[in-house]
Design a protein around this motif. Structure first.
Motif, PDB file in Angstrom:
ATOM      1  N   UNK A  86     -42.583  -9.417  40.233  1.00 20.30           N
ATOM      2  CA  UNK A  86     -42.861  -9.231  38.807  1.00 20.30           C
ATOM      3  C   UNK A  86     -44.256  -9.709  38.440  1.00 20.30           C
ATOM      4  N   UNK A  87     -44.654 -10.845  38.990  1.00 17.72           N
ATOM      5  CA  UNK A  87     -45.978 -11.394  38.702  1.00 17.72           C
ATOM      6  C   UNK A  87     -47.073 -10.465  39.220  1.00 17.72           C
ATOM      7  N   UNK A  88     -46.830  -9.862  40.382  1.00 14.00           N
ATOM      8  CA  UNK A  88     -47.832  -8.985  40.976  1.00 14.00           C
ATOM      9  C   UNK A  88     -47.951  -7.657  40.240  1.00 14.00           C
ATOM     10  N   UNK A  89     -46.828  -7.122  39.788  1.00 14.43           N
ATOM     11  CA  UNK A  89     -46.800  -5.756  39.257  1.00 14.43           C
ATOM     12  C   UNK A  89     -47.057  -5.687  37.756  1.00 14.43           C
ATOM     13  N   UNK A  90     -46.566  -6.650  36.994  1.00 13.39           N
ATOM     14  CA  UNK A  90     -46.586  -6.555  35.534  1.00 13.39           C
ATOM     15  C   UNK A  90     -47.960  -6.252  34.937  1.00 13.39           C
ATOM     16  N   UNK A  91     -49.066  -6.803  35.457  1.00 15.58           N
ATOM     17  CA  UNK A  91     -50.371  -6.464  34.872  1.00 15.58           C
ATOM     18  C   UNK A  91     -50.750  -4.999  35.005  1.00 15.58           C
ATOM     19  N   UNK A  92     -50.053  -4.260  35.882  1.00 16.14           N
ATOM     20  CA  UNK A  92     -50.375  -2.847  36.111  1.00 16.14           C
ATOM     21  C   UNK A  92     -49.504  -1.904  35.299  1.00 16.14           C
ATOM     22  N   UNK A  93     -48.566  -2.444  34.527  1.00 11.07           N
ATOM     23  CA  UNK A  93     -47.653  -1.622  33.735  1.00 11.07           C
ATOM     24  C   UNK A  93     -47.955  -1.842  32.260  1.00 11.07           C
ATOM     25  N   UNK A  94     -48.025  -0.760  31.499  1.00 11.12           N
ATOM     26  CA  UNK A  94     -48.409  -0.832  30.091  1.00 11.12           C
ATOM     27  C   UNK A  94     -47.304  -0.293  29.198  1.00 11.12           C
ATOM     28  N   UNK A  95     -47.377  -0.675  27.925  1.00 12.19           N
ATOM     29  CA  UNK A  95     -46.509  -0.114  26.898  1.00 12.19           C
ATOM     30  C   UNK A  95     -47.292   0.947  26.132  1.00 12.19           C
ATOM     31  N   UNK A 111     -42.585   8.513  15.336  1.00  9.52           N
ATOM     32  CA  UNK A 111     -43.206   7.660  16.346  1.00  9.52           C
ATOM     33  C   UNK A 111     -42.204   7.344  17.439  1.00  9.52           C
ATOM     34  N   UNK A 112     -42.718   6.975  18.599  1.00  7.82           N
ATOM     35  CA  UNK A 112     -41.874   6.632  19.727  1.00  7.82           C
ATOM     36  C   UNK A 112     -42.621   5.739  20.684  1.00  7.82           C
ATOM     37  N   UNK A 113     -41.927   5.275  21.702  1.00  4.94           N
ATOM     38  CA  UNK A 113     -42.535   4.350  22.655  1.00  4.94           C
ATOM     39  C   UNK A 113     -42.096   4.682  24.062  1.00  4.94           C
ATOM     40  N   UNK A 114     -42.935   4.327  25.008  1.00  2.32           N
ATOM     41  CA  UNK A 114     -42.632   4.529  26.411  1.00  2.32           C
ATOM     42  C   UNK A 114     -43.441   3.565  27.256  1.00  2.32           C
ATOM     43  N   UNK A 115     -43.600   3.904  28.515  1.00  2.00           N
ATOM     44  CA  UNK A 115     -44.282   3.035  29.459  1.00  2.00           C
ATOM     45  C   UNK A 115     -45.277   3.853  30.272  1.00  2.00           C
TER      46      UNK A 115
END
Length: 424
Positions: A111-120, A129-133
Motif C-alpha cells: 500500500x505504501x509503495x502503490x498509493x502515490x501512483x493512484x489518483x482520485x 457529477x461523479x467520481x472514479x479512480x
C-alpha cells in the motif's frame, strides 16, 4: 473480429450512475431465479451483462460516488501477519516490494509503495457529477482510467484529479476508447514529483495469486482492499449508451477478457489499480458483479470484481497517448453460441455464422458452420468469449484457432488485422 453479431447473447440493461450527494436507494426486487441485471446509477445511461460460467451476472461499472478525502497514513508499524519485506526503489516508477513470505504478503508495504501512483478523479458536467479512480503512467502527467469515468466530460465537462497527498489538478482528455472502456487524461501543469506506477505482467498471473485493489470507492480516496485472482480470461460483456453528435444515442459494446478478483471493488474503484504482491500494476479495475437489484438501484461488492489486464490496457494507453485513438485486432467473422460433439463429449463453442470477404478469417480458410473451441489454447465456450479473446490481442498477432469441422478437430493459423472503422 467483426462485431456485427458478436453481441448475439447480449442482455442489455439500463441504469443511472451514482451521483454525488444522492441518497442510498432502497433494496430492489430480484429477477426470476434470484438474479437481476443492473448498474450503479450515474448521470449517463449504460447497460450490460457479464457471463460467468452458466450464471449470467451484471458486470456493474464500478464508478461514481460521493467524494470524501481519506488518505492512507503510514504508522511505521511492521505487519504482524507477514514476514519481513524489502522495498526496491525503481528509476522513475513506484517501488517494487520484495516479499519475505509469498504466502503472507506484507500489504502494508504494498500500500505504501502503490498509493502515490493512484489518483482520485472527479468529473463535473451539465448532467451531474461523479467520481472514479486512475493510475499515473508517466512523469508527463498522463493518467489511465476507464472511459465510463471521464467520457462524459468530452467537450463540456471539467475533470479534477487529486493526488494521494491531497493536491488537486485540472485535467483534460487525451483520448478515449469506448470499445475497451479505457481512457487517458493528462494533468494540467503536472508537478515534477509524480510517481508513475510500476507495470507488471498480466500474462503470468495464476488463479490464487494474491492481489490488492487501490482506488476511490464511494469517494473514499486512498482505499485498499485485498483478495486473490479468482479466475482469468473471464469474458465480461457490457453495453454503453452514449449521446452522438447528431443527438441520437449510440451504443458501444465493451467485451473484456477480464481478470476476476475477490478483492473488494465498489463504485468509484473504476479506473483504479489492481496490483500484485510486488506492487506492480496487473489490471485496471472496471466492473463488479451484482446479485439482486433492479434498474436505478445501487449494489456494492459481493466478492466478484473484474479488471482489464495490464497487457491490453498498456497497449491501448500507448496508442491513445501517441495518436488519441486506438486500433483493435480483427478476425472477420460473426458468431453465435452453440454446443458441438467433441469425441464422446459435448462442449460449448462459438459457431461461425458468416465470414467476411477479404478478412483474416477468410484468408485462413475459416468457414460458416465451423465451431471455434479455442484460440491459442484458451477455451472458447461462447461468442462473447471469442470476441473477448480477439480483443485482448493486437493487430498483427498470429493466433492458432482450434475448431471442429464436420466432427473433426483442426488447428488453423490466423494473422489478425486492424479492425476497419466501418466494422461493427
Amino acid at each position: 473480429m467483426s462485431m456485427a453479431t458478436d453481441n448475439t447473447q447480449q442482455i442489455p440493461t439500463a441504469g443511472e450512475y451514482y451521483q454525488q450527494g444522492a441518497p442510498t436507494p432502497p433494496a430492489p426486487p430480484t429477477a426470476p431465479g434470484g438474479s437481476s441485471f443492473q448498474k450503479p446509477p450515474r448521470r449517463e445511461r449504460r447497460g450490460f451483462a457479464g457471463t460467468v460460467g452458466v450464471a449470467l451476472l451484471a458486470a456493474v461499472l464500478a464508478s461514481g460516488g460521493t467524494y470524501a478525502v481519506t488518505q492512507l497514513t503510514d504508522t511505521g508499524a511492521p505487519s504482524t501477519t507477514a514476514s519481513a519485506s524489502t522495498t526496491t526503489q525503481n528509476q522513475g516508477t513506484s517501488p517494487t516490494v520484495v516479499q519475505g513470505n509469498a504466502t503472507a504478503p506484507d500489504w502494508t508495504a504494498v500500500a505504501k509503495a502503490v498509493s502515490p501512483s493512484v489518483v482520485s478523479i472527479d468529473v463535473t458536467t451539465q448532467q451531474g457529477s461523479g467520481a472514479g479512480s486512475g493510475v499515473i503512467l508517466d512523469n508527463n502527467g498522463h493518467v489511465l482510467t476507464n472511459n465510463h469515468v471521464v467520457g462524459d466530460a468530452t467537450g463540456n465537462g471539467a475533470i479534477a484529479v487529486t493526488l494521494a497527498d491531497g493536491r488537486t489538478f485540472e485535467a483534460t482528455i487525451v483520448g478515449t476508447d469506448p470499445s475497451t472502456d479505457l481512457a487517458v487524461i493528462k494533468l494540467a501543469s503536472a508537478p515534477s514529483d509524480l510517481t508513475p506506477i510500476s507495470l507488471g505482467d498480466s500474462t503470468v498471473l495464476k488463479v490464487g495469486d494474491p492481489v490488492m485493489a487501490v482506488g476511490n470507492p464511494l469517494g473514499l480516496s486512498g482505499t485498499v482492499t485485498t483478495g486473490i485472482v479468482s479466475a482469468l480470461n473471464r469474458p465480461v460483456s457490457t453495453s454503453e449508451a452514449s449521446p452522438s453528435p447528431n443527438g441520437q444515442t449510440s451504443t458501444d459494446t465493451v467485451v473484456t477478457n477480464a481478470i476476476q478478483t475477490s478483492a473488494a471493488i465498489n463504485p468509484g474503484n473504476s479506473g483504479g489499480a489492481l496490483v500484485n504482491a510486488q506492487g506492480e500494476l496487473i489490471g485496471i479495475n472496471s466492473s463488479i458483479a451484482s446479485l439482486g437489484g433492479s434498474q436505478g438501484s445501487q449494489s456494492g461488492n459481493i466478492g466478484i470484481g473484474f479488471a482489464i489486464p495490464v497487457k491490453e490496457a498498456q497497449s491501448i494507453a500507448d496508442q491513445l497517448i501517441k495518436t488519441g485513438q486506438a486500433q483493435h485486432a480483427f478476425l472477420g467473422v460473426s458468431a453465435k453460441d452453440t454446443t458441438v460433439k467433441d469425441g464422446a463429449a459435448q462442449r460449448a463453442g462459438a459457431q461461425i455464422a458468416s465470414v467476411s470477404d477479404g478478412t483474416p478469417a477468410a484468408a485462413a480458410g475459416l468457414k460458416t458452420g465451423d465451431v471455434i473451441i479455442a484460440v491459442d489454447g484458451q477455451p472458447i465456450d461462447s461468442s462473447t468469449a471469442l470476441v473477448a479473446q480477439i480483443r485482448a490481442m493486437t493487430a498483427g498477432d498470429k493466433a492458432t484457432v482450434t475448431l471442429i469441422r464436420d466432427g473433426a478437430r483442426q488447428d488453423v493459423q490466423v494473422t489478425l488485422a486492424v479492425k476497419p472503422a466501418t466494422a461493427n
